[in-house]
Scaffold this active site. Sequence first.
Site, PDB file in Angstrom:
ATOM      1  N   ASP A  93      -7.780  43.740  83.790  1.00 37.72           N
ATOM      2  CA  ASP A  93      -9.151  43.260  83.933  1.00 37.72           C
ATOM      3  C   ASP A  93      -9.816  43.370  82.573  1.00 37.72           C
ATOM      4  OD1 ASP A  93     -11.621  42.504  84.736  1.00 37.72           O
ATOM      5  OD2 ASP A  93     -11.952  44.196  86.097  1.00 37.72           O
ATOM      6  N   ALA A  94      -9.733  42.284  81.805  1.00 41.52           N
ATOM      7  CA  ALA A  94     -10.237  42.306  80.433  1.00 41.52           C
ATOM      8  C   ALA A  94     -11.438  41.381  80.259  1.00 41.52           C
ATOM      9  CB  ALA A  94      -9.125  41.890  79.475  1.00 41.52           C
ATOM     10  N   LYS A  95     -11.613  40.441  81.185  1.00 41.39           N
ATOM     11  CA  LYS A  95     -12.723  39.470  81.136  1.00 41.39           C
ATOM     12  C   LYS A  95     -12.833  38.852  79.745  1.00 41.39           C
ATOM     13  CE  LYS A  95     -15.239  41.643  84.947  1.00 41.39           C
ATOM     14  NZ  LYS A  95     -14.434  42.866  85.149  1.00 41.39           N
ATOM     15  N   ARG A  96     -11.709  38.453  79.208  1.00 38.47           N
ATOM     16  CA  ARG A  96     -11.649  37.967  77.832  1.00 38.47           C
ATOM     17  C   ARG A  96     -11.944  36.483  77.730  1.00 38.47           C
ATOM     18  NH1 ARG A  96      -8.702  42.475  75.530  1.00 38.47           N
ATOM     19  NH2 ARG A  96     -10.396  43.910  75.765  1.00 38.47           N
ATOM     20  N   THR A 117      -8.051  38.849  83.801  1.00 33.27           N
ATOM     21  CA  THR A 117      -9.320  38.203  84.158  1.00 33.27           C
ATOM     22  C   THR A 117      -9.934  37.615  82.896  1.00 33.27           C
ATOM     23  OG1 THR A 117     -10.548  40.273  83.884  1.00 33.27           O
ATOM     24  CG2 THR A 117      -9.792  39.743  86.114  1.00 33.27           C
TER      25      THR A 117
END
Length: 272
Positions: A93-96, A117
């Site tokens: 879950d890095a939301k990069r 993510t």
Amino acid sequence: MATAFFDRLADRIATIDSVVSVGLDSQLDRLPEHLQDHDLPQWAFNRRIIDATHEHAACYKPNAAFYESADGWRALRETIAYAHGKDVPVLLDAKRADIGNTTRQYADILDDVDAITVNPYMGHDSLQPFLDRADKGVFVLCRTSNPGRTDFQDLELDSGGTLYERVADRAVAWNEHNNVGLVVGATGPDELEAIREQVPSLPFLVPGVGAQGGDAKAAVEHGLRDDGVGLVNSSRGIIFAGEDKGEDFAAAAGQSAKQLKQRLNQYRGDDE
Ligand SMILES: O=C(O)c1cc(=O)[nH]c(=O)n1[C@@H]1O[C@H](COP(=O)(O)O)[C@@H](O)[C@H]1O
């Protein structure tokens, strides 16, 4: 050719009869006292959590925010390898996302994990290096679980519909390799249902059950695709279930993961 992520996830879900994503948000100052002297306390904690929960885990979802230090990254690498040793996929879950040149660097992390993510705010080129990884899963933030989601995601567009609906539409277009999913929070069950109707083809990652009080029934009924593929995540509700139990913390986490699995399985249909 490597097996596609969502095929591997479907196998994992079938093998253990669970859609639970165990969130490894292993906040250093919440770890048990007796692990604090360990060389890498987060790794010591995660290893015990994985031992206790892997039978119930369709995937592990470490949130990168909790590992942003030299020791944190070492702990994360050990954790990823250990989860893989138990045959559990890892969704980082890095939301990069960033300009293409930068995202190409970010995307290298997909050599080590199974899915990630990503944040769609910068548009298609900021996601392309992730989308090009046909064997890896790419979960696009669509309608998030936090209160501030309404600031931008619910805005009505002149062209019709909301911004989050537009993101869902674009994600379908980006799904050339059948590797795209959406992140849709369990705290907005009506919107979750509507997005599922709009986008029957994409698997969802549904966070927000557990500590955030989201709707577990809606998470299953609308979060899973018709073939039953999808993930319902709980992080603190599982890993810190035994926060007051000292050395028995991992057994409590195992119980909590099992209970969530059983609760979610009540709502999973026969046609999955
Ligand atoms: O992308 C995510 O996983 C995510 C999206 C979202 O809308 N809401 C959300 O809570 N998450 C993540 O899911 C996890 C939820 O943690 P708990 O509230 O402890 O279960 C955290 O790692 C969040 O960053």
